[in-house]
Design a protein around this motif. Structure first.
Motif, PDB file in Angstrom:
ATOM      1  N   ASP A  30       0.872  -1.181   0.000  1.00 22.58           N
ATOM      2  CA  ASP A  30       0.000   0.000   0.000  1.00 22.58           C
ATOM      3  C   ASP A  30       0.906   1.228   0.000  1.00 22.58           C
ATOM      4  N   THR A  31       0.511   2.208  -0.768  1.00 26.05           N
ATOM      5  CA  THR A  31       1.301   3.439  -0.848  1.00 26.05           C
ATOM      6  C   THR A  31       1.092   4.304   0.404  1.00 26.05           C
ATOM      7  N   HIS A  32      -0.038   4.098   1.070  1.00 26.29           N
ATOM      8  CA  HIS A  32      -0.339   4.910   2.258  1.00 26.29           C
ATOM      9  C   HIS A  32       0.406   4.424   3.495  1.00 26.29           C
ATOM     10  N   ALA A  33       0.546   5.353   4.437  1.00 20.89           N
ATOM     11  CA  ALA A  33       1.251   5.046   5.687  1.00 20.89           C
ATOM     12  C   ALA A  33       0.389   4.172   6.586  1.00 20.89           C
TER      13      ALA A  33
ATOM     14  N   GLU B  60       6.243   2.670  -5.697  1.00 24.69           N
ATOM     15  CA  GLU B  60       5.082   3.504  -6.022  1.00 24.69           C
ATOM     16  C   GLU B  60       4.054   2.631  -6.753  1.00 24.69           C
ATOM     17  N   GLU B  61       2.837   3.158  -6.925  1.00 26.65           N
ATOM     18  CA  GLU B  61       1.751   2.304  -7.429  1.00 26.65           C
ATOM     19  C   GLU B  61       2.051   1.669  -8.785  1.00 26.65           C
ATOM     20  N   LYS B  62       2.647   2.442  -9.674  1.00 31.77           N
ATOM     21  CA  LYS B  62       2.928   1.906 -11.018  1.00 31.77           C
ATOM     22  C   LYS B  62       3.818   0.658 -10.910  1.00 31.77           C
TER      23      LYS B  62
ATOM     24  N   ARG C   8      -3.098  -2.826  -2.776  1.00 32.29           N
ATOM     25  CA  ARG C   8      -4.204  -1.880  -2.684  1.00 32.29           C
ATOM     26  C   ARG C   8      -3.768  -0.628  -3.429  1.00 32.29           C
ATOM     27  N   VAL C   9      -4.461  -0.351  -4.535  1.00 34.68           N
ATOM     28  CA  VAL C   9      -4.132   0.828  -5.342  1.00 34.68           C
ATOM     29  C   VAL C   9      -5.416   1.560  -5.720  1.00 34.68           C
ATOM     30  N   ASN C  10      -5.251   2.726  -6.314  1.00 33.27           N
ATOM     31  CA  ASN C  10      -6.404   3.428  -6.863  1.00 33.27           C
ATOM     32  C   ASN C  10      -6.661   2.885  -8.272  1.00 33.27           C
ATOM     33  N   LEU C  11      -7.894   3.087  -8.768  1.00 32.93           N
ATOM     34  CA  LEU C  11      -8.187   2.610 -10.131  1.00 32.93           C
ATOM     35  C   LEU C  11      -7.406   3.402 -11.186  1.00 32.93           C
TER      36      LEU C  11
ATOM     37  N   ASP D 106     -13.336   2.774  -0.479  1.00 37.45           N
ATOM     38  CA  ASP D 106     -13.691   4.155  -0.793  1.00 37.45           C
ATOM     39  C   ASP D 106     -12.468   5.033  -0.980  1.00 37.45           C
ATOM     40  N   SER D 107     -12.669   6.038  -1.775  1.00 37.98           N
ATOM     41  CA  SER D 107     -11.635   7.058  -1.881  1.00 37.98           C
ATOM     42  C   SER D 107     -12.287   8.430  -1.853  1.00 37.98           C
ATOM     43  N   GLY D 108     -13.542   8.485  -1.404  1.00 37.18           N
ATOM     44  CA  GLY D 108     -14.245   9.761  -1.315  1.00 37.18           C
ATOM     45  C   GLY D 108     -14.283  10.469  -2.655  1.00 37.18           C
ATOM     46  N   ALA D 109     -14.168  11.793  -2.623  1.00 40.41           N
ATOM     47  CA  ALA D 109     -14.159  12.576  -3.854  1.00 40.41           C
ATOM     48  C   ALA D 109     -12.839  13.333  -3.927  1.00 40.41           C
ATOM     49  N   ARG D 110     -12.277  13.343  -5.122  1.00 39.34           N
ATOM     50  CA  ARG D 110     -11.021  14.082  -5.326  1.00 39.34           C
ATOM     51  C   ARG D 110     -11.328  15.502  -5.794  1.00 39.34           C
ATOM     52  N   SER D 111     -10.604  16.471  -5.251  1.00 43.63           N
ATOM     53  CA  SER D 111     -10.780  17.877  -5.614  1.00 43.63           C
ATOM     54  C   SER D 111      -9.402  18.516  -5.777  1.00 43.63           C
TER      55      SER D 111
ATOM     56  N   GLU E 256       4.642  10.460  -9.424  1.00 39.49           N
ATOM     57  CA  GLU E 256       4.330   9.496  -8.375  1.00 39.49           C
ATOM     58  C   GLU E 256       3.909  10.225  -7.098  1.00 39.49           C
ATOM     59  N   PHE E 257       3.056   9.571  -6.357  1.00 39.68           N
ATOM     60  CA  PHE E 257       2.469  10.138  -5.134  1.00 39.68           C
ATOM     61  C   PHE E 257       3.542  10.654  -4.165  1.00 39.68           C
ATOM     62  N   GLY E 258       4.594   9.861  -4.009  1.00 40.74           N
ATOM     63  CA  GLY E 258       5.627  10.171  -3.018  1.00 40.74           C
ATOM     64  C   GLY E 258       6.458  11.409  -3.340  1.00 40.74           C
TER      65      GLY E 258
ATOM     66  N   PRO F 237      -8.653  12.834   3.221  1.00 34.04           N
ATOM     67  CA  PRO F 237      -7.627  12.123   3.993  1.00 34.04           C
ATOM     68  C   PRO F 237      -6.234  12.148   3.341  1.00 34.04           C
ATOM     69  N   SER F 238      -6.174  12.095   2.009  1.00 34.78           N
ATOM     70  CA  SER F 238      -4.845  12.108   1.377  1.00 34.78           C
ATOM     71  C   SER F 238      -4.238  13.513   1.387  1.00 34.78           C
ATOM     72  N   TYR F 239      -5.067  14.519   1.190  1.00 35.08           N
ATOM     73  CA  TYR F 239      -4.608  15.921   1.262  1.00 35.08           C
ATOM     74  C   TYR F 239      -3.980  16.170   2.637  1.00 35.08           C
TER      75      TYR F 239
ATOM     76  N   PRO G  47     -12.550   4.934  -7.223  1.00 35.16           N
ATOM     77  CA  PRO G  47     -12.373   4.162  -5.988  1.00 35.16           C
ATOM     78  C   PRO G  47     -10.999   3.499  -5.878  1.00 35.16           C
ATOM     79  N   GLU G  48     -10.723   3.010  -4.702  1.00 35.02           N
ATOM     80  CA  GLU G  48      -9.532   2.184  -4.472  1.00 35.02           C
ATOM     81  C   GLU G  48      -9.928   0.746  -4.797  1.00 35.02           C
ATOM     82  N   VAL G  49      -8.928  -0.061  -5.107  1.00 34.83           N
ATOM     83  CA  VAL G  49      -9.237  -1.464  -5.384  1.00 34.83           C
ATOM     84  C   VAL G  49      -8.176  -2.348  -4.727  1.00 34.83           C
TER      85      VAL G  49
HETATM   86  C1  GTR Z   1      -4.866   8.508  -3.015  1.00 31.55           C
HETATM   87  C2  GTR Z   1      -5.036   7.040  -3.294  1.00 31.55           C
HETATM   88  C3  GTR Z   1      -3.710   6.424  -3.663  1.00 31.55           C
HETATM   89  C4  GTR Z   1      -3.052   7.190  -4.797  1.00 31.55           C
HETATM   90  C5  GTR Z   1      -3.002   8.653  -4.473  1.00 31.55           C
HETATM   91  C6  GTR Z   1      -2.410   9.460  -5.610  1.00 31.55           C
HETATM   92  O1  GTR Z   1      -6.119   9.067  -2.745  1.00 31.55           O
HETATM   93  O2  GTR Z   1      -5.515   6.395  -2.152  1.00 31.55           O
HETATM   94  O3  GTR Z   1      -3.908   5.090  -4.008  1.00 31.55           O
HETATM   95  O4  GTR Z   1      -3.786   6.992  -5.964  1.00 31.55           O
HETATM   96  O5  GTR Z   1      -4.271   9.150  -4.134  1.00 31.55           O
HETATM   97  O6  GTR Z   1      -2.934  10.532  -5.894  1.00 31.55           O
HETATM   98  O7  GTR Z   1      -1.423   9.020  -6.190  1.00 31.55           O
END
Ligand code: GTR
Length: 330
Positions: A36-39, A75-77, A92-95, A148-153, A195-197, A216-218, A239-241
């Motif tokens: 998982d990319t998240h902490a 990273e996810e890729k 566990r990654v995002n779509l 869930d990944s809520g809504a991205r803004s 990449e996210f990181g 939550p990611s912000y 969503p996440e998958v």
């Molecule tokens: C998060 C998501 C991660 C990744 C990240 C991103 O919301 O949970 O899987 O996609 O965004 O923006 O890279």
């Protein structure tokens, strides 16, 4: 003396059992390596860990999950490639970063396809969600569950965004997805896949002006500390998958597969409860930091600008029909 007949068969069976049971007295252990990319502590990480506890309980410790959070496995890729190769069992990654691998994943990632979180949850929980999960198999992955990944803004370091005009000229980081690149370009900004990181440093040093994500990611990435304007246009509910390597899956018994599917399904309501709570906590943290949250956004001009994105990423009759079914879903 040569052993014959039943004696020999019994010895062979005993040897096979000894192999399966091993020296510990348990049937051979299955440790599923998860990425998982998240902490640690993020709802997606917690959900997969919960799934591991269920599996361990049900099998007396024979099946366990070893979680590697916080991009330890890449990273996810990269982790998607590793999952297809079988070096990572669960991921566990995002779509979004899967859009280029499994075309069906582009549909739920399309901007403004869902009317609300509730609409997204009901669609993904139902037949349409299952069909998209099934599409993973021919690409070397097994789709197990959505989180869930809520809504991205959009958020940025420069100014409040209320209309697509406000986005002109901004450099916006997107995930590794051509769909997200197109979306940002259709809004008149410059898209930078990254990449996210790397996003925090890039925002801080001005390599990019903004990015887009859910509450939550912000917050968890501390992007909110450097990008103070958060405009709640809610353009994507991608969503996440949770996916599994088909290589690993193919080596499992039917019974173990059923346990894994069951544990994954039970981790979904567990995750959602944590998620809803985490959204509220993240909002509080960001508001306490004095960030400017822009809520008075007319979404229509954003929606109108998305026509070319739909044309490009839902181009086949199959994908078009998926879009229509989601939109028609009550
Ligand atoms: C998060 C998501 C991660 C990744 C990240 C991103 O919301 O949970 O899987 O996609 O965004 O923006 O890279």
């Amino acid at each position: 003396m040569q052993k014959t007949g039943p004696v020999r068969r019994a010895l062979t069976a005993a040897a096979a059992l000894a192999l399966a049971v091993g020296v510990t007295g348990k049937a051979s252990a299955l440790v599923l390596k998860a990425a998982d990319t998240h902490a640690d502590g993020y709802p997606t990480v917690e959900a997969v860990e919960y799934m591991g506890r269920l599996l361990s309980e049900w099998t007396n410790g024979r099946i366990t999950i070893q979680m590697f959070p916080g991009r330890q496995l890449g990273e996810e890729k990269d982790t998607i490639e590793q999952t297809i190769l079988g070096a990572i069992d669960l991921n566990r990654v995002n779509l979004a970063p899967l859009n280029g691998v499994v075309p069906e994943t582009a549909v739920p990632a399309l901007p403004f396809i869902f009317r609300s979180i509730d609409h997204m949850r009901r669609v993904m929980d139902g037949e349409i969600g299952q069909e998209i999960l099934a599409a993973f198999e021919e690409h070397g992955m097994i789709g197990l569950a959505y989180y869930d990944s809520g809504a991205r803004s959009f958020y940025n370091t420069k100014r409040p965004i209320r209309t697509p005009e406000d986005m002109k000229g901004l450099k916006i980081r997107v995930q590794n997805s051509d769909l997200f690149v197109s979306m940002v370009e259709a809004l008149g900004a410059n898209a930078t896949p990254m990449e996210f990181g790397q996003v925090y440093e890039a925002l801080k040093t001005g390599v990019i002006d903004g990015a887009e994500n859910n509450w939550p990611s912000y917050e968890s990435t501390r992007h909110f500390e450097v990008a103070k304007y958060y405009s709640l246009d809610q353009h994507s509910m991608s969503p996440e998958v949770l996916i599994m390597s088909k290589k690993t899956w193919d080596g499992l018994s039917e019974a173990d597969r059923a346990l894994i599917r069951k544990a994954a399904a039970l981790s979904v309501p567990y995750m959602r409860e944590l998620w809803d709570r985490r959204v509220e906590e993240s909002k509080k943290i960001v508001l306490a930091a004095g960030n400017e949250i822009i809520e008075d956004i007319d979404k229509q001009p954003f929606i109108d600008a998305m026509k070319p994105v739909y044309e490009k990423f839902a181009a086949t009759p199959e994908l078009k029909s998926l879009v229509e079914r989601i939109q028609a879903f009550e």
